[in-house]
Design a protein around this motif. Structure first.
Motif, short mmCIF file in Angstrom:
data_model
loop_
_atom_site.label_atom_id
_atom_site.label_comp_id
_atom_site.label_asym_id
_atom_site.label_seq_id
_atom_site.Cartn_x
_atom_site.Cartn_y
_atom_site.Cartn_z
N PRO A 52 6.16 9.12 -0.87
CA PRO A 52 6.71 7.68 -1.42
C PRO A 52 7.52 6.82 -0.21
N CYS A 53 7.57 7.54 0.72
CA CYS A 53 8.29 6.98 1.97
C CYS A 53 7.41 6.38 3.17
N ARG A 54 6.16 6.40 2.73
CA ARG A 54 5.20 5.83 3.73
C ARG A 54 4.28 4.61 3.07
N ASP A 55 4.98 3.43 2.65
CA ASP A 55 4.59 2.47 2.13
C ASP A 55 4.55 1.46 3.23
N VAL A 56 3.39 0.51 3.31
CA VAL A 56 3.21 -0.48 4.19
C VAL A 56 2.80 -1.78 3.47
N CYS A 114 11.35 6.18 5.83
CA CYS A 114 12.94 6.75 5.18
C CYS A 114 13.23 7.72 6.19
N LEU A 115 14.19 7.22 6.87
CA LEU A 115 14.83 8.06 8.14
C LEU A 115 15.28 9.23 7.93
N SER A 116 15.62 9.49 6.53
CA SER A 116 16.21 10.79 6.22
C SER A 116 15.09 11.76 5.94
N GLU A 117 14.04 11.20 5.89
CA GLU A 117 12.63 12.20 5.57
C GLU A 117 11.65 12.15 6.61
N ASP A 118 11.61 11.09 7.18
CA ASP A 118 10.45 11.02 8.21
C ASP A 118 10.99 10.96 9.83
N ARG A 119 10.27 11.27 10.58
CA ARG A 119 10.40 11.21 12.03
C ARG A 119 10.01 9.80 12.31
N PHE A 120 10.75 9.27 13.15
CA PHE A 120 10.44 7.96 13.61
C PHE A 120 10.61 7.52 14.82
N ALA A 178 0.87 -1.32 0.08
CA ALA A 178 0.01 0.16 -0.12
C ALA A 178 1.08 1.09 0.01
N THR A 179 0.75 2.13 -0.69
CA THR A 179 1.64 3.21 -1.10
C THR A 179 0.81 4.67 -0.67
N ASP A 180 1.42 5.66 -0.52
CA ASP A 180 0.78 7.03 -0.26
C ASP A 180 1.33 7.84 -1.38
N TYR A 227 19.91 -0.17 4.59
CA TYR A 227 20.21 0.98 3.71
C TYR A 227 20.06 0.43 2.15
N ALA A 228 19.31 1.21 1.56
CA ALA A 228 19.05 1.12 0.11
C ALA A 228 19.12 2.50 -0.56
N HIS A 229 19.86 2.51 -1.66
CA HIS A 229 19.90 3.78 -2.64
C HIS A 229 20.33 5.00 -1.77
N ASN A 230 21.30 4.83 -0.95
CA ASN A 230 21.90 5.88 -0.16
C ASN A 230 20.90 6.51 1.06
N LYS A 231 19.73 5.61 1.31
CA LYS A 231 18.93 5.99 2.17
C LYS A 231 18.85 5.03 3.33
N LEU A 232 18.34 5.28 4.62
CA LEU A 232 18.33 4.81 5.56
C LEU A 232 16.63 4.26 5.82
N TYR A 233 16.26 2.98 5.63
CA TYR A 233 14.86 2.58 6.09
C TYR A 233 14.68 2.12 7.29
N ALA A 234 13.64 2.39 7.97
CA ALA A 234 13.12 1.63 9.25
C ALA A 234 11.98 0.75 8.79
N PHE A 235 11.90 -0.23 9.37
CA PHE A 235 10.64 -0.96 9.05
C PHE A 235 10.01 -1.51 10.55
N GLU A 236 8.80 -1.14 10.69
CA GLU A 236 8.24 -1.54 11.79
C GLU A 236 6.79 -2.17 11.72
N THR A 237 6.74 -3.26 12.49
CA THR A 237 5.43 -4.11 12.27
C THR A 237 4.28 -3.57 12.95
#
Length: 103
Positions: A15-19, A33-39, A9-11, A51-61
């Protein structure tokens, strides 16, 4: 061997708010996307990082069930393939240091 099928599911406004959703279980994982989102990690959920494409991602259930916990890494690997970065290393802790929850 059974394979899980995942849906995304995408917003359209962020684009950094996928589920990630599992089609066959109740597993859901929010992508940040931790460079763009507060987490702020939720202590009741599982968090993993990569890390992917020079971005750090967080994944939370989202409302994780014990029986779905083993599928979390597979879902993140599926997402890494989806974003065309299959070599993503999945990390158990926030590599930025000082951003995790003290236990």
């Amino acid at each position: 061997m059974d394979y899980n099928v995942y849906l995304l599911a995408t917003d359209p406004n962020n684009p950094c708010r996928d589920v990630i959703h599992s089609r066959d279980t109740s597993l859901k994982i929010r992508v940040y996307c931790l460079s763009e989102d507060r987490f702020t990690p939720d202590e009741n959920e599982i968090q993993l990082y990569g890390y992917a494409h020079n971005k750090l991602y967080a994944f939370e259930t989202i409302n994780i069930n014990a029986e779905d916990a083993l599928d979390v890494v597979g879902a993140i690997q599926w997402y890494a393939d989806y974003i065309d970065y299959p070599e993503m290393e999945i990390l158990p802790e926030d590599p930025r240091g000082g951003h995790g929850i003290a236990m």
